[in-house]
Scaffold this motif. Structure first.
Motif, PDB file in Angstrom:
ATOM      1  N   GLU A 116       0.825  -1.201   0.000  1.00  0.00           N
ATOM      2  CA  GLU A 116       0.000   0.000   0.000  1.00  0.00           C
ATOM      3  C   GLU A 116       0.864   1.258   0.000  1.00  0.00           C
ATOM      4  O   GLU A 116       0.556   2.243  -0.685  1.00  0.00           O
ATOM      5  CB  GLU A 116      -0.929  -0.011   1.211  1.00  0.00           C
ATOM      6  N   ALA A 117       1.954   1.223   0.762  1.00  0.00           N
ATOM      7  CA  ALA A 117       2.852   2.379   0.816  1.00  0.00           C
ATOM      8  C   ALA A 117       3.509   2.617  -0.542  1.00  0.00           C
ATOM      9  O   ALA A 117       3.622   3.757  -0.999  1.00  0.00           O
ATOM     10  CB  ALA A 117       3.919   2.171   1.886  1.00  0.00           C
ATOM     11  N   ALA A 118       3.966   1.542  -1.191  1.00  0.00           N
ATOM     12  CA  ALA A 118       4.601   1.684  -2.495  1.00  0.00           C
ATOM     13  C   ALA A 118       3.647   2.315  -3.494  1.00  0.00           C
ATOM     14  O   ALA A 118       4.028   3.203  -4.278  1.00  0.00           O
ATOM     15  CB  ALA A 118       5.077   0.318  -2.994  1.00  0.00           C
ATOM     16  N   SER A 119       2.403   1.875  -3.486  1.00  0.00           N
ATOM     17  CA  SER A 119       1.409   2.425  -4.409  1.00  0.00           C
ATOM     18  C   SER A 119       1.156   3.904  -4.143  1.00  0.00           C
ATOM     19  O   SER A 119       1.102   4.722  -5.070  1.00  0.00           O
ATOM     20  CB  SER A 119       0.104   1.628  -4.279  1.00  0.00           C
ATOM     21  N   ALA A 120       1.023   4.266  -2.860  1.00  0.00           N
ATOM     22  CA  ALA A 120       0.757   5.668  -2.513  1.00  0.00           C
ATOM     23  C   ALA A 120       1.957   6.560  -2.797  1.00  0.00           C
ATOM     24  O   ALA A 120       1.812   7.676  -3.300  1.00  0.00           O
ATOM     25  CB  ALA A 120       0.370   5.767  -1.038  1.00  0.00           C
ATOM     26  N   LEU A 121       3.145   6.083  -2.500  1.00  0.00           N
ATOM     27  CA  LEU A 121       4.353   6.898  -2.684  1.00  0.00           C
ATOM     28  C   LEU A 121       4.605   7.190  -4.153  1.00  0.00           C
ATOM     29  O   LEU A 121       4.933   8.325  -4.533  1.00  0.00           O
ATOM     30  CB  LEU A 121       5.560   6.198  -2.070  1.00  0.00           C
ATOM     31  N   THR A 122       4.479   6.187  -5.003  1.00  0.00           N
ATOM     32  CA  THR A 122       4.757   6.390  -6.429  1.00  0.00           C
ATOM     33  C   THR A 122       3.580   7.010  -7.161  1.00  0.00           C
ATOM     34  O   THR A 122       3.769   7.754  -8.124  1.00  0.00           O
ATOM     35  CB  THR A 122       5.123   5.058  -7.108  1.00  0.00           C
ATOM     36  N   GLY A 123       2.363   6.713  -6.704  1.00  0.00           N
ATOM     37  CA  GLY A 123       1.177   7.236  -7.379  1.00  0.00           C
ATOM     38  C   GLY A 123       0.771   8.608  -6.882  1.00  0.00           C
ATOM     39  O   GLY A 123       1.023   9.628  -7.530  1.00  0.00           O
ATOM     40  N   ARG A 124       0.194   8.645  -5.701  1.00  0.00           N
ATOM     41  CA  ARG A 124      -0.344   9.902  -5.165  1.00  0.00           C
ATOM     42  C   ARG A 124       0.746  10.940  -4.909  1.00  0.00           C
ATOM     43  O   ARG A 124       0.544  12.130  -5.164  1.00  0.00           O
ATOM     44  CB  ARG A 124      -1.112   9.589  -3.873  1.00  0.00           C
ATOM     45  N   LEU A 125       1.921  10.511  -4.408  1.00  0.00           N
ATOM     46  CA  LEU A 125       2.963  11.469  -4.046  1.00  0.00           C
ATOM     47  C   LEU A 125       4.036  11.622  -5.114  1.00  0.00           C
ATOM     48  O   LEU A 125       4.852  12.550  -5.037  1.00  0.00           O
ATOM     49  CB  LEU A 125       3.609  11.060  -2.721  1.00  0.00           C
ATOM     50  N   GLY A 126       4.084  10.741  -6.093  1.00  0.00           N
ATOM     51  CA  GLY A 126       5.045  10.863  -7.185  1.00  0.00           C
ATOM     52  C   GLY A 126       6.500  10.740  -6.774  1.00  0.00           C
ATOM     53  O   GLY A 126       7.385  11.323  -7.409  1.00  0.00           O
ATOM     54  N   MET A 127       6.768   9.946  -5.747  1.00  0.00           N
ATOM     55  CA  MET A 127       8.131   9.807  -5.249  1.00  0.00           C
ATOM     56  C   MET A 127       8.825   8.595  -5.875  1.00  0.00           C
ATOM     57  O   MET A 127       8.177   7.698  -6.420  1.00  0.00           O
ATOM     58  CB  MET A 127       8.124   9.694  -3.721  1.00  0.00           C
ATOM     59  N   ALA A 128      10.150   8.581  -5.806  1.00  0.00           N
ATOM     60  CA  ALA A 128      10.942   7.496  -6.367  1.00  0.00           C
ATOM     61  C   ALA A 128      11.195   6.432  -5.307  1.00  0.00           C
ATOM     62  O   ALA A 128      11.532   6.756  -4.164  1.00  0.00           O
ATOM     63  CB  ALA A 128      12.273   8.027  -6.898  1.00  0.00           C
ATOM     64  N   LEU A 129      11.066   5.161  -5.692  1.00  0.00           N
ATOM     65  CA  LEU A 129      11.341   4.056  -4.784  1.00  0.00           C
ATOM     66  C   LEU A 129      12.678   3.423  -5.111  1.00  0.00           C
ATOM     67  O   LEU A 129      12.972   3.106  -6.269  1.00  0.00           O
ATOM     68  CB  LEU A 129      10.248   2.989  -4.883  1.00  0.00           C
ATOM     69  N   ALA A 130      13.486   3.227  -4.086  1.00  0.00           N
ATOM     70  CA  ALA A 130      14.732   2.469  -4.185  1.00  0.00           C
ATOM     71  C   ALA A 130      14.402   0.992  -3.947  1.00  0.00           C
ATOM     72  O   ALA A 130      13.239   0.642  -3.716  1.00  0.00           O
ATOM     73  CB  ALA A 130      15.722   2.986  -3.152  1.00  0.00           C
ATOM     74  N   PRO A 131      15.384   0.086  -3.992  1.00  0.00           N
ATOM     75  CA  PRO A 131      15.102  -1.314  -3.661  1.00  0.00           C
ATOM     76  C   PRO A 131      14.411  -1.459  -2.307  1.00  0.00           C
ATOM     77  O   PRO A 131      14.701  -0.727  -1.357  1.00  0.00           O
ATOM     78  CB  PRO A 131      16.501  -1.948  -3.652  1.00  0.00           C
ATOM     79  N   THR A 132      13.477  -2.395  -2.238  1.00  0.00           N
ATOM     80  CA  THR A 132      12.754  -2.685  -1.001  1.00  0.00           C
ATOM     81  C   THR A 132      13.559  -3.683  -0.178  1.00  0.00           C
ATOM     82  O   THR A 132      14.041  -4.689  -0.703  1.00  0.00           O
ATOM     83  CB  THR A 132      11.366  -3.268  -1.318  1.00  0.00           C
ATOM     84  N   ILE A 133      13.703  -3.406   1.107  1.00  0.00           N
ATOM     85  CA  ILE A 133      14.523  -4.248   1.983  1.00  0.00           C
ATOM     86  C   ILE A 133      13.615  -5.120   2.843  1.00  0.00           C
ATOM     87  O   ILE A 133      12.734  -4.615   3.549  1.00  0.00           O
ATOM     88  CB  ILE A 133      15.444  -3.384   2.856  1.00  0.00           C
ATOM     89  N   VAL A 134      13.823  -6.429   2.749  1.00  0.00           N
ATOM     90  CA  VAL A 134      13.054  -7.386   3.543  1.00  0.00           C
ATOM     91  C   VAL A 134      13.953  -7.874   4.668  1.00  0.00           C
ATOM     92  O   VAL A 134      14.919  -8.601   4.451  1.00  0.00           O
ATOM     93  CB  VAL A 134      12.569  -8.565   2.676  1.00  0.00           C
ATOM     94  N   ASN A 135      13.635  -7.462   5.861  1.00  0.00           N
ATOM     95  CA  ASN A 135      14.491  -7.724   7.021  1.00  0.00           C
ATOM     96  C   ASN A 135      14.119  -9.051   7.684  1.00  0.00           C
ATOM     97  O   ASN A 135      13.024  -9.570   7.521  1.00  0.00           O
ATOM     98  CB  ASN A 135      14.329  -6.561   8.010  1.00  0.00           C
TER      99      ASN A 135
END
Length: 329
Positions: free
Chosen positions: A207-226
């Motif tokens: 949900e965060a990835a969708s909102a960040l790239t869609g609604r906020l137009g921000m760039a995503l770096a690699p996602t870290i799975v801890n």
């Protein structure tokens, strides 16, 4: 592309994720990777909890004082840390406007909290405006912000756009516009999402990835799975542990049964983890970097160095995969 090139590609990296997934530890590990690559790094955290300092074995500085978390060495650049809060951000802004005396009087009277809470989103804007100021003026090569947990992070990052659109003019509008420009500039800012391979954190990451790239137009770096289990867990079925190996030959039936149960449980966890990793890979359009579950109750300098080594290797592999994707079947 190596991790150093990736980290140097923007001035600001914002680390976000559900509470409890190790976001602050990953922020510290990213700082360690950057410093080892020769990038002087400033780590930023909200409030005055001082959790980042603890990861480096340091005692948090009082208040909002900046501190050196890891000094420069022959092999690594310096890592500094700074805490951010709305009242300190407001005092800093007033100082830049020649109104430092007013800021000090507001602070001494306790009125700063009233000012920052009077307008919804203003406290978040003040902190992000301070981040923008540091991006423009701090000598560090890279700034890394340990953002709030994803529930608050989205409203935190969206608040400047809301104030820009609702306040027609004046200093609040100007600050909001400038922060929005920073967050949407893919050459200056990118977001690292942190999650663990469990259903609810993965759902929040999606949900965060969708909102960040869609609604906020921000760039995503690699996602870290801890906190990932090692791949070898799948190759240790419980029934094999019941054989007559040197390890188990002398065990009682009860101990052998416990050992088999533990192995079976690890298998189940590993399989559930794979389901969530596959789900994440299908729905989040960024490379995934898996970090191991550390055998450490408290993350200090030694554990942080180990995690940073895994992170650097994982980033290198992920970035190679992006640069040279495997051909389709």
């Amino acid at each position: 592309m190596d991790p150093a090139t990736f980290l140097a590609a923007s001035r600001l990296v914002i680390v976000a994720g559900k509470g409890g997934v190790g976001k602050t530890t990953v922020t510290a590990a990213l700082g360690r990777v950057a410093a080892d690559a020769g990038l002087a790094t400033l780590l930023l955290e909200l409030g005055t909890a001082g959790q980042l300092a603890g990861r480096f074995g340091s005692t948090p500085s009082p208040g909002d004082d900046e501190q050196v978390l890891a000094p420069a060495t022959a092999d690594a650049a310096e890592i500094r840390g700074r805490a951010l809060s709305p009242d300190v951000a407001l005092r800093s802004y007033l100082d830049t406007q020649g109104l430092g005396r007013i800021g000090r009087r507001l602070a001494s009277s306790g009125a700063l909290d009233l000012v920052t809470s009077a307008v919804p989103g203003l406290a978040d804007l003040l902190v992000l405006a301070r981040v923008r100021q540091l991006v423009d003026r701090d000598p560090a090569d890279l700034l890394i912000l340990d953002a709030p947990a994803t529930g608050h992070a989205l409203s935190f990052l969206a608040s400047p756009a809301g104030l820009r659109d609702t306040v027609a003019s004046g200093p609040v509008h100007d600050q909001a516009r400038q922060v929005c420009e920073l967050l949407a500039d893919h050459q200056r800012c990118q977001v690292v999402l942190v999650t663990i391979a469990e259903e609810t954190p993965v759902q929040e990451a999606q949900e965060a990835a969708s909102a960040l790239t869609g609604r906020l137009g921000m760039a995503l770096a690699p996602t870290i799975v801890n906190r990932c289990l090692p791949a070898g867990v799948e190759h240790r079925p419980g029934e094999d542990l019941g054989g007559e190996s040197d390890v188990v030959a002398g065990l009682s039936d009860e101990d052998r049964s416990s050992l088999v149960a533990a192995a079976t449980y690890s298998q189940q966890r590993w399989r559930a983890q794979q389901v969530q990793l596959d789900r994440l890979a299908r729905t989040v359009a960024t490379p995934l970097v898996a970090l191991p579950e550390l055998d450490a109750e408290v993350i200090g300098p030694a554990a942080l160095d180990a995690l940073a080594a895994h992170l650097a290797a994982g980033l290198a592999d992920a970035l190679v995969a992006v640069a040279d994707p495997a051909p389709s079947a």
